[in-house]
Design an enzyme around this catalytic site. Structure first.
Site, mmCIF file in Angstrom:
data_model
loop_
_atom_site.group_PDB
_atom_site.id
_atom_site.type_symbol
_atom_site.label_atom_id
_atom_site.label_comp_id
_atom_site.label_asym_id
_atom_site.label_seq_id
_atom_site.Cartn_x
_atom_site.Cartn_y
_atom_site.Cartn_z
ATOM 1 N N GLU A 68 16.769 14.812 35.540
ATOM 2 C CA GLU A 68 17.243 14.971 34.165
ATOM 3 C C GLU A 68 16.109 15.342 33.206
ATOM 4 O O GLU A 68 16.371 15.760 32.078
ATOM 5 C CB GLU A 68 17.951 13.694 33.690
ATOM 6 C CG GLU A 68 17.055 12.535 33.310
ATOM 7 C CD GLU A 68 16.494 11.756 34.483
ATOM 8 O OE1 GLU A 68 15.815 10.742 34.246
ATOM 9 O OE2 GLU A 68 16.739 12.158 35.656
ATOM 10 N N CYS B 66 14.962 8.736 41.143
ATOM 11 C CA CYS B 66 13.789 7.887 40.949
ATOM 12 C C CYS B 66 13.974 6.555 41.701
ATOM 13 O O CYS B 66 14.064 6.564 42.918
ATOM 14 C CB CYS B 66 13.480 7.700 39.472
ATOM 15 S SG CYS B 66 11.794 7.079 39.181
ATOM 16 N N HIS C 292 12.446 12.780 38.274
ATOM 17 C CA HIS C 292 13.590 12.696 37.366
ATOM 18 C C HIS C 292 14.220 14.080 37.218
ATOM 19 O O HIS C 292 13.693 14.926 36.499
ATOM 20 C CB HIS C 292 13.131 12.177 35.997
ATOM 21 C CG HIS C 292 12.818 10.713 35.975
ATOM 22 N ND1 HIS C 292 13.786 9.753 35.828
ATOM 23 C CD2 HIS C 292 11.641 10.060 36.092
ATOM 24 C CE1 HIS C 292 13.224 8.555 35.846
ATOM 25 N NE2 HIS C 292 11.917 8.721 36.012
#
Length: 217
Positions: free
Chosen positions: A199, A88, A197
């Site tokens: 994650e 990001c 992102h």
């Protein structure tokens, strides 16, 4: 393997750490993951991850506030060519500069600047910002090791209002579309960054993280 997750004072550090821990366990890797503000940890790392969220300028100030960190990143990533992943705003910091809240220098590792988005639909109507939610990835360099096992059109989770502008085509690994094409994954040599992102991107994000941990550029 020593993995340094740099803490610039922003970013989903706990989520990134958990995602990396899951990948390490599932892949059976012998790895130590350390979330750190210490330049010494970066200098000792085999792989380096830089998460970030919020404003470009604030993330850069956070990075600059860590004694010796920018110099350690330059030494370990650029000079020693250790694999690096920006996430990001961590990806955005790889660019030459950011235009959010004034002009802020980036790390200058890839070409281009982080500029405000102006997304519009086919009729010319403005689309809402931030670009938030799941968007399909289009591989610009499908043979890149980070994209191994990522199906065409796989979706990743984006949250941003600024994006890379003026980037070098050879440094664009994957794009998404939000009114217009958006740089989704960038990279060159031992460098990579995801605008989305990883994650938060479910199995697609975990696959990219697994690819990163096994990447030998």
């Amino acid at each position: 393997m020593k993995i340094a997750v740099v803490d610039p004072g922003s970013g989903n550090l706990a989520s990134v750490q958990r995602a990396l821990e899951r990948v390490v366990a599932e892949q059976g890797l012998d790895a130590e993951i350390r979330v750190t503000t210490q330049a010494a940890d970066v200098l000792a790392a085999d792989r380096i991850v830089l998460p970030g969220q919020g404003a470009f300028a604030a993330c850069r100030r956070g990075l600059d506030a860590l004694p010796g960190m920018v110099e350690a990143l330059q030494s370990r990533v650029i000079e020693d060519r250790k694999p690096f992943l920006g996430i990001c705003v961590g990806m955005q910091l790889m660019a030459e500069r950011g235009l959010e809240h004034g002009v802020t220098p980036g790390l200058g590792w890839i070409e281009g600047e982080i500029a405000p988005m102006d997304p519009r639909d086919e009729a010319g109507h403005k689309l809402p910002l931030p670009q938030m939610g799941w968007n399909a990835l289009h591989a610009e360099q499908p043979d890149h090791p980070l994209l191994a096992g990522v199906a065409p059109g796989a979706h990743a989770y984006f949250v941003h209002s600024y994006a890379l502008s003026g980037g070098k085509p050879a440094e664009l690994l994957a794009s998404a579309r939000y009114g217009a094409p958006v740089a989704a994954i960038v990279g060159r040599d031992n460098l990579a960054g995801t605008q989305f992102h990883v994650e938060k991107s479910s199995l697609v994000g975990l696959r990219i993280l697994a690819n990163f941990l096994r990447w030998t550029p």
